[in-house]
Design a protein around this motif. Structure first.
Motif, short mmCIF file in Angstrom:
data_model
loop_
_atom_site.label_atom_id
_atom_site.label_comp_id
_atom_site.label_asym_id
_atom_site.label_seq_id
_atom_site.Cartn_x
_atom_site.Cartn_y
_atom_site.Cartn_z
N ALA A 50 84.93 37.48 82.86
CA ALA A 50 83.82 38.49 82.62
C ALA A 50 84.32 39.79 81.86
CB ALA A 50 83.18 39.02 83.93
N LEU A 101 71.27 33.49 79.39
CA LEU A 101 71.85 34.32 80.54
C LEU A 101 70.88 34.51 81.56
CD1 LEU A 101 71.22 38.06 79.46
CD2 LEU A 101 70.73 36.20 78.00
N CYS A 106 78.07 38.02 83.53
CA CYS A 106 79.18 37.46 82.78
C CYS A 106 78.83 37.33 81.44
CB CYS A 106 79.20 35.72 83.31
SG CYS A 106 77.93 35.03 82.71
N THR A 107 77.72 37.79 80.83
CA THR A 107 77.48 37.43 79.56
C THR A 107 78.20 38.15 78.54
OG1 THR A 107 75.18 37.27 80.53
CG2 THR A 107 75.36 37.52 78.06
N GLN A 136 85.48 30.69 80.57
CA GLN A 136 84.51 31.97 81.24
C GLN A 136 83.76 30.81 82.32
OE1 GLN A 136 86.08 34.00 78.28
NE2 GLN A 136 84.24 34.93 79.26
N CYS A 138 80.34 31.14 84.58
CA CYS A 138 78.73 31.78 84.90
C CYS A 138 78.56 31.05 86.19
CB CYS A 138 78.02 31.27 83.79
SG CYS A 138 76.32 31.75 84.07
N THR A 141 73.55 30.12 85.31
CA THR A 141 72.79 29.25 84.29
C THR A 141 73.47 27.72 84.54
OG1 THR A 141 74.57 29.42 82.57
CG2 THR A 141 72.78 31.25 82.41
N TYR A 143 75.44 26.61 82.67
CA TYR A 143 75.84 26.36 81.20
C TYR A 143 74.84 25.84 80.29
CZ TYR A 143 79.92 27.59 84.11
OH TYR A 143 80.81 28.17 84.87
#
Lengths: 196, 816, 294
Positions: A50, A101, A106-107, A136, A138, A141, A143
């Motif tokens: 992040a 997102l 985390c974006t 990374q 997330c 989402t 992903y």
């Protein structure tokens, strides 16, 4: 208590000369001392990504670096991506258009990792994308939107380096693999040079 | 005044809706993408202090003494709190089963590793952590109990001695003639399952900034708070304050999935603030705290379950015995998780009788809390494994066996044995869509060919019902009050006809502000950019619970449409007055008020709103001039639970079928997901892109639970998964692409026919993945009974080196 | 999760760095890329008085070939190694090992020397170094010395570096034409530390039999170590599944104290090591004899 060290950094094109306690992590410095809170803290042990920012063009964990180590560096954070009139960067537009997102925490890290990846290679293949974005995490989402967003960003950029979108002055990416000082070794394999 | 909320999109006063049901880009995103949204750790207030918490290194120990004097004397340290302060100011937690609540920091005894013992507020987090090292705690270690079966035995160490037992609750539910169903069944399939602890792990941990003024006793709480009003009520109860002294300002937060916890962090920050003269105190949970001591851990379950099936393959009875290890004190509503399966106990099937033997057991582990789905995901994993076991034994295709037992479309609304009512569904259609999308027949051919080559490949089909729209009535079974769950909204126009909607919940990731904008824009035929959504503090906001239990999309749509209806009615009255006619003759259509068929008798929204705001003298006498209306929505027609826990509780029932194909490396036990396809039906899809995003996220979390994630404790109660190196969240490399199809069977009970859809995938994915794994293992005659199905567990099964599920030696028993 | 108070020095020469590390008044620790040390600092599991940051020391980030060795400065980042066509072409196993380390965002700062000095039993570079017969150069108060990789890793997170000594260079022999190699590991997720891994080289003699086989396991025992008995099983034999599987079992069986953690028990690690070694030997033997060595 150990006294502050003066460091000079350029963040998103703005030069700072600031005193900082040696133990301060780069992410805490960016967030608390410079007020650049777009970079987020997710795990503080280098796994979640992040806090990813660009230091001299390279995507790194800002929780795994001390602010004093950034002395003399050029740093780019998520706040440095947008254009001079507040235009979204094509990578940001791509995440917006493709639902890349949900909570958005985390974006910024995904954006910075994508930025370096597309600087390095404007047309990364599936394996490269997995390799970079596998670093990374997330949790929202799954992903899928991020995959679409990266594909969309590749199309939007159409080979333009992410740094060149808004003309000169964008953050420099890492040097291309064949640049003289990135892989210093000549064809005869006997050169010497810097790792950076 | 009764308000008729439109149940279908075509009932809106707008023949050309542009947003609802369309793939609308989220309005939240530009600010999120540019780092502009203020998360709790971004808050900086004047004179703000930073807290750090000292936590117990022991799972079970008596606190002999705490010496904070050295810490208090450190420069920069402004306040220190311990259990003594908790004893002075706090009441015991109300989120535990009766008699099990505690205080925080701990008083006299610690009951899990990571339990707060003291806390410091200092001028920086760095200094606060320095100060923790100067606090001396003298512990007398006690024997911990970590295994729930050991905890139930006579002579076990007691987590709370005063209760005389570690069993928080034991209830046996019987619905229908379940004994008879099993006695007369042609086949009975029995199996044990172990679902290990998993948890939410949003990328943002919990955090808060609290101000508690020692003079006025006003408390202001900021934070990454999922339900602001609920958190405020909880804090008022904890501290014995009048509820209107606690004002909660929830920040946008970085995901929650139920796992934000936080009440105890707020309590600590608030007490520190009070001791520091009311200065704001920020406490940000770090990731290690989150993983070991946060609100995350859920579903630590030992199951024994049985399915009765008749000669035609019809399921006639379903029995579940669950020992649910809630950790130290059940704090944080962990008990709800065991009760929620009542809302969909028999899944999508016409099983007429069921039984549930439920034991909630205390151990010296972190109290188990909520996580997305709130309990049914393990339950459906169990049910779906049994269905596959039955299919395999009966030689029926697993998809076919499910089809044979589906509740048919004409049977809705359908009351399941455990009392909840499903609103609508088209289960067979969903199954067909999923099988078609997956290419099921081809997948089976691929499987059979690969199997012939000696490869371990499998195809899993699983289905689940997602109870939507959280309702407290479901939880009377575990001692919680039976009330509705409100959601309110206020819609107003300004003098230019721009709309503002005031709500009581923060952004969390599900795109609800976009949804609110879609609804208002389509109701009044506005451009979506003319609608702004504003979040109010709890003391100003309309009643709100916020997100949770797949409710907010349905609830806020109802609230906003209710407010729109009321506002339109008010504006019609104004227009009627101006046109000297009666309100019934005035129609709102396409954003204009007027008399139908009379072109000169039409007014725009801005004209009406402007008149109300600027020319109140022209309004009907006594009329409230504000172009504004509030509506508070609650789920209609819910019933309290009877003595067997039966209630009409959750309002909607979405359903999904997932099809998964896997290949297992026989030498390493590693699982690769080679195909993922699904179909789901969550009624009207208000913003399909958001619905799909919820599904995608749930799949990833479900894959995590099925293959990667587990909170591990050693025999002394020490957590061994204290970092993201140990607690493994799937990355992009572990989550395959998925194909998705939608079936739309609107709910007859909700605004626009939408159903709760935030938790469907996590209900179905773990079951589907485990079904696929067990299909792959079937030729070997072994079965995976424990989640996550790690490479080592599968390797042990494959190599015959040992049983896969620790604590599980259950065997299939078939009677015929 | 914030570091305890510490001081930071950024010397520019090896001599200065060594002097700082040998400050008798303060407990000093060398900081390379920080990708292992910084989490320890954030968790307060490491709490030195002084961090001697090697980032600015000159002459520590080269990647070059000299007399049959690939020489990598201790501060050469893994990303630089990954991008080096020299390493990719002349020492492809080292290149492959690099790609298995974390993700680019970690390799951007993580260094060759840092990985070797950290000596994590599940790390890739130490095993590759042992298998390839690498050497480590170190500078301390009494000057420079060269340590063979096989003598460098002494125990769990423990190396032959003396207190106050700095690792300055890792030298890896180039892979000679015709030598087969393989580098394999099994992780829970891609980029994680390995539950087990193996680095293997195999030569084929004129009669097509295996010779000069080298096997190093990682993620299994407390240190990466050569599996000498297993190597002997392979040498002199024609490549074959049965012999490679036997060697794999021997290699795994020779580990005294297999690691165990939440991801993998000792038994499972040993099993994986055997499987991977068998597979790696087969892959290496297939590669052996090809002129490009890859």
């Amino acid at each position: 208590m150990i006294g502050d060290r003066r460091i000079r950094v350029s963040v998103n094109g703005t030069a700072y000369e600031v005193g900082v306690e040696p133990r301060t992590t780069l992410v805490d410095f960016l967030r608390a001392d410079l007020g650049l809170t777009g970079t987020h803290v997710g795990c503080e042990h280098g796994v979640c990504g992040a806090c990813t920012v660009l230091v001299d063009g390279l995507a790194v964990r800002s929780c795994l670096m001390l602010a004093v180590q950034a002395d003399g560096s050029e740093i780019t954070t998520v706040e440095g991506l947008e254009g001079p009139e507040g235009e979204l960067h094509p990578i940001q537009e791509a995440f917006l258009e493709e639902h890349g997102l949900q909570c958005g925490f985390c974006t910024p890290g995904f954006l910075m990792a994508t930025y370096e990846m597309l600087t390095d290679d404007p047309k990364p293949d599936e394996d490269e994308i997995m390799e970079v974005l596998g670093g990374q995490i997330c949790r929202c989402t799954g992903y899928q939107g991020i995959r679409r967003a990266v594909d969309c960003a590749i199309d939007k950029l159409g080979g333009t380096r992410p740094a060149d979108v808004f003309g000169a002055g964008g953050p420099e990416g890492p040097d291309a693999p064949d640049a003289p000082d990135a892989d210093p070794v000549g064809a005869d394999g006997a050169g010497e040079g810097s790792a950076r | 005044m009764t308000v008729e909320i439109p149940k279908r999109i075509d009932q809106l006063p707008n023949p050309e809706p542009r947003y609802i049901g369309k793939r609308v880009t989220r309005r939240e995103d530009a600010a999120l993408l540019t780092g502009r949204v203020e998360f709790i750790d971004d808050v900086a207030l004047p004179r703000m202090l930073h807290a750090a918490i000292l936590r117990s290194p022991f799972a079970h120990a008596r606190i002999r003494s705490i010496d904070t004097s050295e810490a208090e004397a450190m420069p920069g340290v402004e306040a220190v709190v311990t259990g003594a302060d908790a004893l002075r100011w706090q009441r015991v937690s109300g989120s535990s089963p009766d008699g099990w609540g505690g205080r925080c920091p701990a008083v006299e005894k610690v009951t899990f590793v990571g339990e707060p013992v003291a806390a410091v507020a200092a001028t920086s987090r760095y200094l606060a952590e320095d100060a923790l090292e100067r606090i001396e705690v003298d512990y007398e270690p006690l024997e911990p109990v970590v295994d729930p079966f050991a905890a139930m035995e006579e002579g076990s160490p007691l987590v709370m001695e005063a209760n005389g037992t570690n069993v928080m609750m034991h209830r046996v539910f019987t619905w229908g003639e379940v004994d008879e169903a099993f006695d007369t069944a042609a086949h009975v399939f029995t199996e044990r399952f172990r679902w290990n602890r998993v948890g939410a792990n949003p990328m943002e941990t919990f955090g808060t900034v609290c101000e508690w003024d020692p003079v006025t006793l006003e408390m202001t709480v900021r934070g990454a708070i999922q339900s602001a009003s609920f958190m405020g009520l909880g804090r008022a109860a904890t501290f014995g304050l009048p509820t209107n002294l606690v004002n909660v300002k929830a920040n946008a937060h970085g995901g929650s999935f139920g796992g934000k916890g936080g009440g105890r962090g707020i309590d600590i920050a608030a007490m520190l603030s009070r001791k520091a003269g009311g200065r704001p105190v920020k406490w940000i949970e770090d990731r290690v705290e989150y993983l070991t001591s946060g609100g995350s851990q859920a579903w630590d379950r030992h199951y024994e379950a049985a399915l009765a099936v008749d000669a035609d393959g019809r399921m006639t009875g379903f029995r579940v015995t669950l020992v649910d290890d809630l950790g130290a004190n059940g704090e944080g509503y962990g008990s709800i998780s065991a009760a929620k399966p009542l809302t969909a106990f028999t899944g999508p099937y016409t099983i007429p009788a069921a039984g549930y033997d439920l034991a909630l057991v205390a151990t010296n582990k972190l109290p188990s809390g909520p996580y997305r789905g709130m309990g049914p995901p393990p339950h459906f994993m169990v049910l779906e494994q049994l269905v596959d076991i039955a299919a395999r034994a009966l030689g029926v295709d697993p998809a076919e066996l499910r089809r044979r037992n589906f509740i048919p479309p004409e049977a809705f609304p359908y009351t399941i044995p455990s009392g909840n009512e499903y609103d609508s569904g088209s289960y067979e259609e969903v199954l067909d869509a999923a099988l078609a999308l997956a290419g099921y027949d081809d997948l089976l051919r691929w499987r059979d060919a690969a199997r012939a080559d000696g490869r371990l490949v499998g195809v899993g089909v699983a289905t689940a019902v997602e109870p939507g729209v959280f309702d407290w009535n479901a939880y009377a079974t575990v001692g919680l009050p039976q009330t509705g769950v409100p959601e309110g909204a206020t819609v107003s126009f300004d003098i230019r006809g721009c709309a503002t909607v005031r709500v009581g919940f923060a952004m969390e990731g599900q795109g609800q502000y976009t949804l609110v904008s879609q609804v208002v824009a389509d109701y009044f035929a506005l451009d979506i950019d003319s609608v702004r959504v504003i979040q109010l503090d709890t003391l100003a906001a309309p009643p709100s619970f916020g997100p949770g239990g797949s409710r907010l999309g349905v609830a806020i749509t109802g609230a906003v449409l209710g407010a729109c209806e009321r506002l339109a009615e008010k504006m019609r009255t104004v227009v009627a007055g101006l046109m000297q006619t009666t309100p019934e003759t005035i129609e709102l259509r396409g954003g204009r008020f007027g008399i139908p068929g009379v072109p000169e008798a039409q007014m725009s929204l801005a004209q009406v709103a402007g008149t109300m705001l600027a020319r109140s003298d022209l309004l009907p006498p006594g009329m409230d001039p504000l172009p504004e209306a509030t509506y508070v929505w609650t789920a209609p027609d819910r019933t309290p639970a009877d003595e067997m826990g039966r209630a009409k509780s959750y309002l909607t029932a979405a359903q999904a079928v997932h099809v998964v194909a896997v290949e297992i490396d026989p030498d390493t036990g590693q699982v690769e997901i080679v195909k993922y396809a699904l179909a789901d039906d969550c009624g009207t899809r208000l913003n399909p892109v958001v619905v799909e995003g919820q599904t995608d996220g749930g799949i990833a979390q479900g894959i995590g639970a099925a293959l990667y994630e587990q909170y591990v404790y050693d025999d002394e109660g020490q957590p061994l998964t204290a970092s993201f190196m140990d607690y493994l969240i799937p990355t992009i490399a572990e989550v395959p692409r998925s194909d998705k199809a939608a079936v739309v069977t609107p709910s007859p009970f909700t605004a626009l026919g939408a159903k709760g859809c935030g938790e469907g995938a996590i209900h179905t994915t773990p079951a589907a993945v485990m079904c696929a794994i067990n299909d792959a293992l079937a030729p070997l005659g072994v079965r995976a009974r424990e989640t996550p199905a790690t490479p080592e567990r599968l390797w042990r099964l494959i190599s015959g080196a040992g049983v896969g599920a620790s604590g599980s030696t259950g065997e299939e028993r078939e009677q015929s | 999760m914030k570091p305890a108070p510490l001081d930071h020095a950024a010397p520019t020469t090896v001599g200065e760095a060594v002097a700082l590390l040998n400050d008798p008044e303060r407990e000093a620790v060398a900081l390379a890329g920080g990708q292992s040390l910084m989490p320890m600092l954030n968790l307060r599991l490491a709490r030195p008085d002084l961090l001697v940051d090697l980032t600015r020391v000159e002459g520590l980030d080269h990647i070059r070939e000299s007399a049959g060795w690939i020489e990598m400065g201790a501060m050469a980042t893994k990303r630089a190694v990954e991008r080096s066509s020299l390493v990719r072409e002349r020492q492809p196993m080292w290149h492959e090992a690099t790609l298995q380390i974390g993700h680019p965002q970690i390799r951007n700062r993580g260094t060759v020397g840092g990985s070797m000095a950290q000596a994590d039993p599940a790390a890739e570079y130490p095993a590759a170094a042992v298998a390839l017969g690498a050497e480590v150069r170190a500078v301390g108060p009494s000057g420079e010395r060269t340590i063979p990789a096989t003598e460098f890793f002494l125990g769990y997170l423990t190396t032959a570096l003396a207190p106050g000594e700095i690792l300055t260079e890792v030298r890896v022999p180039v892979i000679p034409p015709g030598r087969g190699w393989a580098f394999r590991e099994v992780c829970r997720r891609h980029g994680d530390f390995a539950m087990a891994g193996t680095a293997v080289t195999v030569d084929l003699d004129a009669s097509g039999r295996c010779t000069a086989t080298r096997i190093a396991l990682f993620g299994v025992g407390p240190v990466p170590a050569r599996a000498v008995e297993a190597e002997k099983i392979v040498d002199g034999e024609a490549p074959g599944e049965e012999i490679f599987e036997r060697a794999g079992r021997a290699a795994a069986g020779a580990i005294d104290e297999p690691l165990a953690d939440v991801h993998a028990s000792a038994d499972y690690r040993r099993h994986l090591a055997a499987v991977l070694t068998g597979r790696a030997l087969a892959q290496a033997a297939t590669r052996a004899g090809r002129p490009e060595g890859s």
